[in-house]
Design an enzyme around this catalytic site. Structure first.
Site, PDB file in Angstrom:
ATOM      1  N   LYS A 188      -6.153   5.323 -11.619  1.00  0.00           N
ATOM      2  CA  LYS A 188      -4.846   4.961 -12.182  1.00  0.00           C
ATOM      3  C   LYS A 188      -4.966   3.698 -13.042  1.00  0.00           C
ATOM      4  O   LYS A 188      -4.408   3.615 -14.128  1.00  0.00           O
ATOM      5  CB  LYS A 188      -3.874   4.781 -11.015  1.00  0.00           C
ATOM      6  CG  LYS A 188      -2.734   3.860 -11.233  1.00  0.00           C
ATOM      7  CD  LYS A 188      -1.537   4.565 -11.771  1.00  0.00           C
ATOM      8  CE  LYS A 188      -0.311   3.688 -11.828  1.00  0.00           C
ATOM      9  NZ  LYS A 188      -0.537   2.274 -11.872  1.00  0.00           N
ATOM     10  N   LEU A 195       0.825  -1.216   0.000  1.00  0.00           N
ATOM     11  CA  LEU A 195       0.000   0.000   0.000  1.00  0.00           C
ATOM     12  C   LEU A 195       0.860   1.267   0.000  1.00  0.00           C
ATOM     13  O   LEU A 195       1.941   1.302   0.599  1.00  0.00           O
ATOM     14  CB  LEU A 195      -0.918  -0.002   1.224  1.00  0.00           C
ATOM     15  CG  LEU A 195      -1.823  -1.232   1.360  1.00  0.00           C
ATOM     16  CD1 LEU A 195      -2.735  -1.092   2.578  1.00  0.00           C
ATOM     17  CD2 LEU A 195      -2.663  -1.467   0.109  1.00  0.00           C
ATOM     18  N   HIS A 196       0.355   2.292  -0.683  1.00  0.00           N
ATOM     19  CA  HIS A 196       1.016   3.596  -0.745  1.00  0.00           C
ATOM     20  C   HIS A 196      -0.049   4.672  -0.597  1.00  0.00           C
ATOM     21  O   HIS A 196      -1.237   4.358  -0.388  1.00  0.00           O
ATOM     22  CB  HIS A 196       1.820   3.733  -2.043  1.00  0.00           C
ATOM     23  CG  HIS A 196       1.035   3.383  -3.269  1.00  0.00           C
ATOM     24  ND1 HIS A 196      -0.040   4.117  -3.707  1.00  0.00           N
ATOM     25  CD2 HIS A 196       1.151   2.340  -4.144  1.00  0.00           C
ATOM     26  CE1 HIS A 196      -0.529   3.579  -4.804  1.00  0.00           C
ATOM     27  NE2 HIS A 196       0.154   2.487  -5.087  1.00  0.00           N
ATOM     28  N   GLN A 219      -9.336  -1.146 -15.678  1.00  0.00           N
ATOM     29  CA  GLN A 219      -9.909  -1.984 -14.615  1.00  0.00           C
ATOM     30  C   GLN A 219     -11.180  -1.343 -14.066  1.00  0.00           C
ATOM     31  O   GLN A 219     -12.207  -2.011 -13.871  1.00  0.00           O
ATOM     32  CB  GLN A 219      -8.868  -2.160 -13.511  1.00  0.00           C
ATOM     33  CG  GLN A 219      -9.406  -2.739 -12.214  1.00  0.00           C
ATOM     34  CD  GLN A 219      -8.318  -3.032 -11.213  1.00  0.00           C
ATOM     35  OE1 GLN A 219      -7.591  -4.001 -11.365  1.00  0.00           O
ATOM     36  NE2 GLN A 219      -8.182  -2.220 -10.178  1.00  0.00           N
ATOM     37  N   HIS A 247      -3.455   4.331  -2.176  1.00  0.00           N
ATOM     38  CA  HIS A 247      -4.436   3.505  -1.451  1.00  0.00           C
ATOM     39  C   HIS A 247      -5.026   4.287  -0.274  1.00  0.00           C
ATOM     40  O   HIS A 247      -6.212   4.156   0.029  1.00  0.00           O
ATOM     41  CB  HIS A 247      -3.781   2.223  -0.927  1.00  0.00           C
ATOM     42  CG  HIS A 247      -3.281   1.314  -2.001  1.00  0.00           C
ATOM     43  ND1 HIS A 247      -1.954   1.204  -2.325  1.00  0.00           N
ATOM     44  CD2 HIS A 247      -3.947   0.480  -2.838  1.00  0.00           C
ATOM     45  CE1 HIS A 247      -1.811   0.330  -3.307  1.00  0.00           C
ATOM     46  NE2 HIS A 247      -3.001  -0.125  -3.643  1.00  0.00           N
ATOM     47  N   SER A 284       2.521   4.136  -7.661  1.00  0.00           N
ATOM     48  CA  SER A 284       2.308   2.735  -8.030  1.00  0.00           C
ATOM     49  C   SER A 284       3.214   1.886  -7.161  1.00  0.00           C
ATOM     50  O   SER A 284       4.335   2.299  -6.830  1.00  0.00           O
ATOM     51  CB  SER A 284       2.689   2.530  -9.501  1.00  0.00           C
ATOM     52  OG  SER A 284       2.872   1.161  -9.771  1.00  0.00           O
ATOM     53  N   ARG A 317       4.781  -0.447  -8.151  1.00  0.00           N
ATOM     54  CA  ARG A 317       5.937  -0.831  -8.972  1.00  0.00           C
ATOM     55  C   ARG A 317       7.028   0.241  -8.987  1.00  0.00           C
ATOM     56  O   ARG A 317       8.151  -0.039  -9.412  1.00  0.00           O
ATOM     57  CB  ARG A 317       5.487  -1.119 -10.401  1.00  0.00           C
ATOM     58  CG  ARG A 317       4.542  -2.297 -10.450  1.00  0.00           C
ATOM     59  CD  ARG A 317       4.409  -2.903 -11.825  1.00  0.00           C
ATOM     60  NE  ARG A 317       3.858  -4.231 -11.719  1.00  0.00           N
ATOM     61  CZ  ARG A 317       2.577  -4.537 -11.911  1.00  0.00           C
ATOM     62  NH1 ARG A 317       1.720  -3.616 -12.242  1.00  0.00           N
ATOM     63  NH2 ARG A 317       2.160  -5.790 -11.761  1.00  0.00           N
TER      64      ARG A 317
END
Ligand code: PAF
Length: 284
Positions: free
Chosen positions: A152, A35-36, A156, A39, A188, A190
């Site tokens: 983002k 989580l960042h 989805q 979130h 993200s 990632r």
């Protein structure tokens, strides 16, 4: 208060029993963990929508293709639980793979339809089948009145909305704007794989999308050439796709709202991002 951490459907049902009996709104934030602050912003929106806020942390194997980063996907449960606690989440659901897929992963799945084959779906063929299947299962377990998703992952969000509509699921899907670093990079999980040089290069995607957004009054071609020009001038970024669509991912109209979406590779890290565009209309 610390959130209740539940791992089975029975524990989740027990934790949700009082709100179900009182018919209170339950707002839900499904996540893959790691989580960042993006979130955190979803959790804050959920906090406004629900008397009870549920977050789930589940690295869903069926949305990762062969050769993708399922094993490498960052797992940070303690830090994730700290964030849930800071954001006043009431219940954190952390199911095991066997809880979500008790019969294995070869059972009935949700077909995302033609929009699932575009963009991300073209590069990651089973991805949205895996996403929609797990979201449908999680919705059946949590039974939320509202579920909160980030813009983002725009495709989805569009597909989850379509699934809920087409399958008559009684959950209101709420989209939340992307949270960005000061230089524009979309948050993200990632991003943590980027070294300092790649981190700098990665800003090219957001810069390209914002250049396209600013060129909205010039129409579709103006948007695409402004965005492409930024990417072409940027070192260290390999473009996977850049696409202008209508907000529902169909062909854009000449005038009106549209979406500009891009995916790039920076080293071995694949990043996606998107912005809204007003075609044929001067941007504010
Ligand atoms: O966006 C994500 O984090 C995931 O795709 C989701 C919605 C939690 C499904 O696994």
């Amino acid at each position: 208060m610390e959130p209740s951490v539940v791992r089975t459907v029975a524990q989740l049902d027990d934790a949700l029993m009082p709100s179900r009996l009182a018919s209170s709104p339950v707002a839900y934030v499904p996540t893959l963990g790691a989580l960042h602050d993006g979130h955190a912003s979803l959790m804050r929106v959920a906090r406004r929508l629900g008397d009870v806020v549920v977050a789930s942390i589940f690295v869903n194997p069926t949305q990762f293709g062969p050769g993708e980063d399922l094993q490498k996907y960052p797992r940070s449960l303690d830090a994730d639980l700290d964030m849930c606690s800071r954001e006043n989440v009431d219940i954190v659901y952390v199911p095991a793979v066997e809880t979500i897929y008790p019969e294995g992963t070869q059972g009935i799945t949700i077909d995302p339809g033609p929009a699932g084959d575009l963009l991300e779906g073209q590069r990651r063929p089973q991805h949205f089948r895996g996403v929609l299947t797990v979201v449908a299962k999680l919705f059946a377990m949590v039974r939320p009145s509202h579920a909160v998703f980030g813009e983002k992952d725009y495709q989805q969000l569009v597909l989850v909305r379509a699934m809920v509509h087409d399958l008559c699921v009684a959950t209101d899907i709420v989209g939340v704007p992307t949270v960005r670093e000061p230089d524009g990079l979309a948050l993200s999980s990632r991003n943590r794989f980027l070294d300092p040089v790649q981190r700098l290069a990665a800003t090219a995607l957001a810069r390209a999308l914002f250049a396209g957004q600013s060129a909205g009054s010039a129409g579709a071609e103006g948007v695409m050439s402004a965005a492409r020009a930024v990417l072409e001038a940027s070192a260290g970024v390999e473009v996977d796709y850049l696409a202008l669509t209508a907000p529902d991912l169909s062909e854009p109209v000449e005038h009106g709202p549209a979406r500009l979406l891009g995916a790039v590779r920076v080293g071995t890290t694949r990043l996606i991002d998107n912005v809204s565009v007003s075609l044929g209309i001067d941007s504010p």
